[in-house]
Design a protein around this motif. Structure first.
Motif, PDB file in Angstrom:
ATOM      1  N   TYR A  33       0.834  -1.197   0.000  1.00 30.63           N
ATOM      2  CA  TYR A  33       0.000   0.000   0.000  1.00 30.63           C
ATOM      3  C   TYR A  33       0.871   1.250   0.000  1.00 30.63           C
ATOM      4  O   TYR A  33       1.924   1.279   0.634  1.00 30.63           O
ATOM      5  N   TYR A  35       0.305   5.291   1.070  1.00 41.34           N
ATOM      6  CA  TYR A  35      -0.534   6.301   1.695  1.00 41.34           C
ATOM      7  C   TYR A  35       0.229   7.622   1.693  1.00 41.34           C
ATOM      8  O   TYR A  35       1.466   7.646   1.611  1.00 41.34           O
ATOM      9  N   GLN A  37       0.485  11.323   3.933  1.00 38.71           N
ATOM     10  CA  GLN A  37       0.124  11.982   5.178  1.00 38.71           C
ATOM     11  C   GLN A  37       0.621  13.415   5.142  1.00 38.71           C
ATOM     12  O   GLN A  37       1.832  13.654   5.131  1.00 38.71           O
ATOM     13  N   LEU A  43      -4.064   9.539   7.335  1.00 35.89           N
ATOM     14  CA  LEU A  43      -3.482   8.905   6.163  1.00 35.89           C
ATOM     15  C   LEU A  43      -4.479   8.883   5.023  1.00 35.89           C
ATOM     16  O   LEU A  43      -5.618   8.461   5.178  1.00 35.89           O
ATOM     17  N   PHE A  45      -5.285   7.236   1.496  1.00 38.23           N
ATOM     18  CA  PHE A  45      -4.970   6.073   0.666  1.00 38.23           C
ATOM     19  C   PHE A  45      -4.666   6.515  -0.755  1.00 38.23           C
ATOM     20  O   PHE A  45      -5.387   7.349  -1.335  1.00 38.23           O
ATOM     21  N   TYR A  48      -3.206   0.379  -3.928  1.00 38.99           N
ATOM     22  CA  TYR A  48      -3.023  -0.927  -3.307  1.00 38.99           C
ATOM     23  C   TYR A  48      -2.580  -1.914  -4.385  1.00 38.99           C
ATOM     24  O   TYR A  48      -3.183  -1.964  -5.456  1.00 38.99           O
ATOM     25  N   LEU A  91       3.913   7.201   2.830  1.00 45.46           N
ATOM     26  CA  LEU A  91       4.124   5.999   3.626  1.00 45.46           C
ATOM     27  C   LEU A  91       3.786   4.768   2.811  1.00 45.46           C
ATOM     28  O   LEU A  91       2.769   4.727   2.113  1.00 45.46           O
ATOM     29  N   GLU A 102      -2.626  -7.341   9.792  1.00 43.03           N
ATOM     30  CA  GLU A 102      -1.807  -6.215  10.187  1.00 43.03           C
ATOM     31  C   GLU A 102      -1.009  -5.657   9.013  1.00 43.03           C
ATOM     32  O   GLU A 102      -0.455  -6.419   8.209  1.00 43.03           O
ATOM     33  N   LEU A 103      -0.951  -4.333   8.933  1.00 45.68           N
ATOM     34  CA  LEU A 103      -0.080  -3.671   7.967  1.00 45.68           C
ATOM     35  C   LEU A 103       1.218  -3.287   8.663  1.00 45.68           C
ATOM     36  O   LEU A 103       1.207  -2.788   9.798  1.00 45.68           O
ATOM     37  N   PHE A 105       4.347  -0.813   8.363  1.00 43.38           N
ATOM     38  CA  PHE A 105       4.687   0.435   7.708  1.00 43.38           C
ATOM     39  C   PHE A 105       6.181   0.683   7.694  1.00 43.38           C
ATOM     40  O   PHE A 105       6.909   0.317   8.621  1.00 43.38           O
ATOM     41  N   GLY A 106       6.614   1.369   6.618  1.00 42.50           N
ATOM     42  CA  GLY A 106       7.958   1.914   6.600  1.00 42.50           C
ATOM     43  C   GLY A 106       7.978   3.246   7.340  1.00 42.50           C
ATOM     44  O   GLY A 106       6.952   3.722   7.834  1.00 42.50           O
ATOM     45  N   GLU A 107       9.172   3.840   7.390  1.00 35.34           N
ATOM     46  CA  GLU A 107       9.323   5.104   8.105  1.00 35.34           C
ATOM     47  C   GLU A 107       8.863   6.306   7.274  1.00 35.34           C
ATOM     48  O   GLU A 107       8.761   7.404   7.785  1.00 35.34           O
ATOM     49  N   ARG A 110       9.712  11.771   3.241  1.00 28.80           N
ATOM     50  CA  ARG A 110       9.197  13.143   3.384  1.00 28.80           C
ATOM     51  C   ARG A 110       9.550  13.922   2.134  1.00 28.80           C
ATOM     52  O   ARG A 110      10.739  14.092   1.824  1.00 28.80           O
TER      53      ARG A 110
ATOM     54  N   GLN B  33      -8.802  -1.773  13.214  1.00 29.14           N
ATOM     55  CA  GLN B  33      -7.456  -1.857  13.771  1.00 29.14           C
ATOM     56  C   GLN B  33      -7.076  -0.509  14.390  1.00 29.14           C
ATOM     57  O   GLN B  33      -7.541   0.543  13.943  1.00 29.14           O
ATOM     58  N   TYR B  35      -3.635   1.813  15.395  1.00 33.19           N
ATOM     59  CA  TYR B  35      -2.214   2.002  15.146  1.00 33.19           C
ATOM     60  C   TYR B  35      -1.717   3.181  15.973  1.00 33.19           C
ATOM     61  O   TYR B  35      -2.474   4.079  16.324  1.00 33.19           O
ATOM     62  N   ARG B  41       7.692   9.239  12.624  1.00 35.02           N
ATOM     63  CA  ARG B  41       7.938   7.821  12.351  1.00 35.02           C
ATOM     64  C   ARG B  41       6.773   7.204  11.573  1.00 35.02           C
ATOM     65  O   ARG B  41       5.755   7.842  11.331  1.00 35.02           O
ATOM     66  N   GLY B  42       6.941   5.950  11.200  1.00 29.26           N
ATOM     67  CA  GLY B  42       5.847   5.227  10.570  1.00 29.26           C
ATOM     68  C   GLY B  42       4.843   4.752  11.604  1.00 29.26           C
ATOM     69  O   GLY B  42       5.008   4.967  12.803  1.00 29.26           O
ATOM     70  N   LEU B  43       3.788   4.117  11.127  1.00 25.28           N
ATOM     71  CA  LEU B  43       2.757   3.615  12.029  1.00 25.28           C
ATOM     72  C   LEU B  43       3.097   2.210  12.496  1.00 25.28           C
ATOM     73  O   LEU B  43       3.647   1.410  11.743  1.00 25.28           O
ATOM     74  N   HIS B  45       1.337  -1.189  14.307  1.00 18.02           N
ATOM     75  CA  HIS B  45       0.079  -1.856  14.613  1.00 18.02           C
ATOM     76  C   HIS B  45      -0.001  -2.162  16.101  1.00 18.02           C
ATOM     77  O   HIS B  45       0.959  -2.635  16.710  1.00 18.02           O
ATOM     78  N   PHE B 103      -8.052   5.064   7.156  1.00 13.93           N
ATOM     79  CA  PHE B 103      -7.641   5.619   8.439  1.00 13.93           C
ATOM     80  C   PHE B 103      -8.397   6.892   8.785  1.00 13.93           C
ATOM     81  O   PHE B 103      -8.787   7.667   7.913  1.00 13.93           O
TER      82      PHE B 103
END
Lengths: 114, 113
Positions: A33, A35, A37, A43, A45, A48, A91, A102-103, A105-107, A110, B33, B35, B41-43, B45, B103
């Motif tokens: 995915y 996203y 922000q 977030l 979307f 996908y 993201l 569960e997803l 996520f990366g960091e 930016r 869910q 988070y 930082r990232g999210l 879970h 979200f």
């Protein structure tokens, strides 16, 4: 790798330039995915992927945005002719079960468009 | 479209107190869910609750789901300064083959030492 890896972590570009953002998901995760922000926001979307195909690209804001995924692994999000409103954190997340699980996520990357 | 909406938008509590955050959504869901996101930082879970579940626990976290009211709550007990972060609820709506999490805008939690 152990987690989702995104690069670059920070990118500053001039309005009108093209940018590429990369996401390396967790090995074996078929769902990926993207996203976006914006500052202080939730977030949004974008797209996908399930394997290499994109069943849902409904969140891409305009035709300046595109994304691909090759080999069921790495994905690239490309923004052409960047605008100031594209400034945000992008993201990437991957998952074994899509949104049913569960997803991870990366960091984030930016992006600042001057 | 914003499926999940959290309430309150911001919460400030003293260390040791409990923090309750709420989430409302609009359409039928497969799961909901929560988070957490630390600044910059990232999210990460926290917990997933399925539509046929009413309550779930994980450590100091307790999540409830009321599908008749289309709402969920996240309770963090005995809060710590390290719990300071933004918290998001996300829903997996029943939309056929497509599978994405939508979200909310998040709740900013500040825990004062």
């Amino acid at each position: 790798g152990a987690g989702v890896s995104q690069s670059p972590s920070n990118k500053v570009t001039e309005k009108g330039k093209d940018v590429e953002l990369r996401c390396d998901p967790i090995s074996g995760h078929t769902a990926l995915y993207w996203y976006r922000q914006s500052l202080g926001q939730g977030l949004e979307f974008l797209i996908y992927f399930q394997g290499n195909s994109a069943p849902d690209k409904s969140g891409l804001p305009s035709d300046r945005f595109s994304a691909e995924r090759t080999g069921g692994s790495v994905s690239t999000l490309t923004i052409q002719r960047t605008q100031q409103e594209d400034s945000a954190v992008y993201l990437c997340a991957s998952s074994l079960q899509g949104a049913h699980g569960e997803l991870f996520f990366g960091e984030g990357s930016r992006l600042t468009v001057l | 479209s914003q499926q999940g909406e959290e309430d309150p938008q911001a919460l400030s509590i003293q260390e040791g107190e409990n923090a309750t955050m709420n989430c409302s959504y609009k359409t039928s869901i497969n799961n909901l869910q929560w988070y957490r996101q630390n600044s910059g930082r990232g999210l990460v879970h926290l917990i997933l609750i399925r539509s046929n579940e009413r309550e779930k626990h994980s450590g100091r976290l307790r999540v409830t789901l009321d599908t008749s009211k289309k709402s969920s709550s996240l309770l963090i007990t005995a809060s710590r300064a390290a719990d300071t972060a933004s918290y998001f609820c996300a829903t997996d709506a029943r939309t056929g083959a497509n599978s994405k999490l939508t979200f909310g805008k998040g709740i900013t939690l500040s825990v004062r030492p």
